[in-house]
Scaffold this active site. Structure first.
Site, PDB file in Angstrom:
ATOM      1  CB  SER A  30      -0.875   0.048   1.254  1.00  0.00           C
ATOM      2  OG  SER A  30      -1.756  -1.029   1.286  1.00  0.00           O
ATOM      3  CG  HIS A  61      -3.362  -2.071  -3.296  1.00  0.00           C
ATOM      4  ND1 HIS A  61      -2.283  -2.847  -2.974  1.00  0.00           N
ATOM      5  CD2 HIS A  61      -3.794  -1.539  -2.140  1.00  0.00           C
ATOM      6  CE1 HIS A  61      -2.073  -2.779  -1.675  1.00  0.00           C
ATOM      7  NE2 HIS A  61      -2.972  -1.991  -1.141  1.00  0.00           N
ATOM      8  CG  HIS A  83      -5.116  -6.699   0.779  1.00  0.00           C
ATOM      9  ND1 HIS A  83      -5.177  -5.803  -0.261  1.00  0.00           N
ATOM     10  CD2 HIS A  83      -3.985  -6.413   1.476  1.00  0.00           C
ATOM     11  CE1 HIS A  83      -4.118  -5.012  -0.197  1.00  0.00           C
ATOM     12  NE2 HIS A  83      -3.381  -5.353   0.833  1.00  0.00           N
ATOM     13  CE1 TYR A  85      -8.512  -4.696   2.172  1.00  0.00           C
ATOM     14  CE2 TYR A  85      -6.669  -5.426   3.529  1.00  0.00           C
ATOM     15  CZ  TYR A  85      -7.195  -4.562   2.575  1.00  0.00           C
ATOM     16  OH  TYR A  85      -6.412  -3.592   2.034  1.00  0.00           O
ATOM     17  CD  GLU A  86      -8.739  -6.310  -2.272  1.00  0.00           C
ATOM     18  OE1 GLU A  86      -9.116  -6.002  -3.405  1.00  0.00           O
ATOM     19  OE2 GLU A  86      -7.551  -6.484  -1.964  1.00  0.00           O
ATOM     20  CB  ALA A 113       1.515  -0.143   4.484  1.00  0.00           C
ATOM     21  CG  MET A 210      -4.692  -5.697   7.483  1.00  0.00           C
ATOM     22  SD  MET A 210      -6.032  -4.577   7.097  1.00  0.00           S
ATOM     23  CE  MET A 210      -6.112  -3.607   8.621  1.00  0.00           C
ATOM     24  CB  SER A 211      -0.611  -8.050   2.801  1.00  0.00           C
ATOM     25  OG  SER A 211       0.541  -7.334   3.183  1.00  0.00           O
ATOM     26  CG  ASN A 234      -0.302   2.793  11.427  1.00  0.00           C
ATOM     27  OD1 ASN A 234      -0.175   2.276  10.323  1.00  0.00           O
ATOM     28  ND2 ASN A 234      -0.775   2.141  12.474  1.00  0.00           N
ATOM     29  CG  HIS A 246      -6.578   2.611   3.240  1.00  0.00           C
ATOM     30  ND1 HIS A 246      -5.649   1.603   3.398  1.00  0.00           N
ATOM     31  CD2 HIS A 246      -6.728   2.771   1.895  1.00  0.00           C
ATOM     32  CE1 HIS A 246      -5.259   1.174   2.196  1.00  0.00           C
ATOM     33  NE2 HIS A 246      -5.906   1.870   1.282  1.00  0.00           N
TER      34      HIS A 246
HETATM   35  N1  HPA Z   1      -2.772  -2.457  11.472  1.00  0.00           N
HETATM   36  C1  HPA Z   1      -2.975  -3.356  10.495  1.00  0.00           C
HETATM   37  N2  HPA Z   1      -2.586  -3.175   9.251  1.00  0.00           N
HETATM   38  C2  HPA Z   1      -1.920  -2.045   8.958  1.00  0.00           C
HETATM   39  C3  HPA Z   1      -1.663  -1.074   9.930  1.00  0.00           C
HETATM   40  C4  HPA Z   1      -2.111  -1.304  11.263  1.00  0.00           C
HETATM   41  O1  HPA Z   1      -1.925  -0.475  12.171  1.00  0.00           O
HETATM   42  N3  HPA Z   1      -0.990  -0.074   9.316  1.00  0.00           N
HETATM   43  C5  HPA Z   1      -0.834  -0.445   8.010  1.00  0.00           C
HETATM   44  N4  HPA Z   1      -1.403  -1.633   7.798  1.00  0.00           N
END
Ligand code: HPA
Length: 271
Positions: A30, A61, A83, A85-86, A113, A210-211, A234, A246
């Site tokens: 990402s 993406h 992902h 989650y999609e 990310a 998440m990947s 973050n 996001h």
């Molecule tokens: N949590 C989960 N997935 C992420 C995060 C997070 O804080 N930052 C970027 N992808």
């Protein structure tokens, strides 16, 4: 029952490629897609033109397969990934790795990310992944469920220690410290609660995203060497609860784009 996986050779045959096969596959996470602009003489094939390729639907993406050169090396870059989650299975998410292997790639550079669980991590840090915790996989969503090939894949040293050292050395040459750490995959797409962040910290996680885990498992099944790099977008600190969204994740990706790109551009020719 899982659906039959498409033949990766059919996917590979649909990709625009000149006379030299790629040796190295790169998956851009990402906000990190700009690295693809560094490829020389790149040829692009949209995901939609590749049989079996799931379409990417997330902002940040774009969804294209690029084949080009970095110095002497032939590189295949996936700008955009899908992902779980999609709504895709882990096996589907990892299908592009089978296509990379069918194209001839023997090394995978996977990037993402991630939220920094390790309290010493700062936003914008880059981390070499030394190990992963595949939380969705532990409860059944593993990409090898129902997939072709050898199932009982060894995951000790899945992230090649020699490649971690190589990347650390390159970062030093570039004047920054590459962090090292354990990456945990969660399914998302909601971000973590404070209790979940405390849990992740307690079990030794340094960064959460998440990947990546499904792709790395399939890469190891196919015998590819793996280098994983997380971009800390973050802080994911239960004691300093900072809401994350996001858009922030994508914005940080752009801020570290230069450093990330310089690292990859210098590591890849030495792989
Ligand atoms: N949590 C989960 N997935 C992420 C995060 C997070 O804080 N930052 C970027 N992808």
């Amino acid at each position: 029952m899982p659906t039959a996986a498409p033949d990766p050779a059919t996917g590979a045959a649909a990709i625009d490629i000149d006379d030299r096969s790629p040796e190295i596959g790169v998956v851009l996470g990402s906000g990190l897609g700009a690295f693809a602009d560094r490829l020389e003489n790149a040829r692009s094939t949209p995901f939609a033109a590749i049989p079996g390729m799931p379409s990417a639907s997330v902002v940040g993406h774009a969804g294209e397969f690029l084949i080009g050169s970095l110095g002497e090396r032939r590189v295949a870059v996936l700008r955009g990934r899908v992902h779980t989650y999609e709504g895709h299975s882990a096996a589907t998410v990892a299908y592009p790795i089978r296509v990379l292997a069918a194209l001839g790639c023997t090394t995978l550079v996977v990037t993402n990310a991630a939220g920094g669980i390790n309290p010493s991590f700062k936003v914008g840090d880059l981390m070499a992944i030394v190990d992963h915790l595949n939380l969705p996989g532990l409860s059944g969503n593993n990409p090898l469920v129902g997939a072709p090939g050898h199932r009982f894949v060894d995951m000790v040293n899945a992230y090649d220690p020699a490649l971690v050292e190589l990347a650390e050395g390159v970062a030093r040459e570039l004047g920054f410290e590459l962090r090292r750490g354990v990456y945990a995959m969660v399914s998302g797409p909601s971000f973590e609660t404070r209790a979940e962040l405390r849990f992740l910290r307690a079990v030794g996680v340094d960064a959460v995203g998440m990947s990546t885990a499904p792709e790395v498992i399939v890469a190891r099944q196919l015998g590819m060497r793996v280098l994983g790099i997380s971009c800390i977008t973050n802080q994911a600190n239960p004691d300093v609860p900072t809401p994350v969204n996001h858009e922030d994740v994508l914005a940080t990706g752009q801020a570290v784009r230069e450093r990330f790109g310089n690292l990859l551009a210098k590591v890849i020719p030495r792989l």
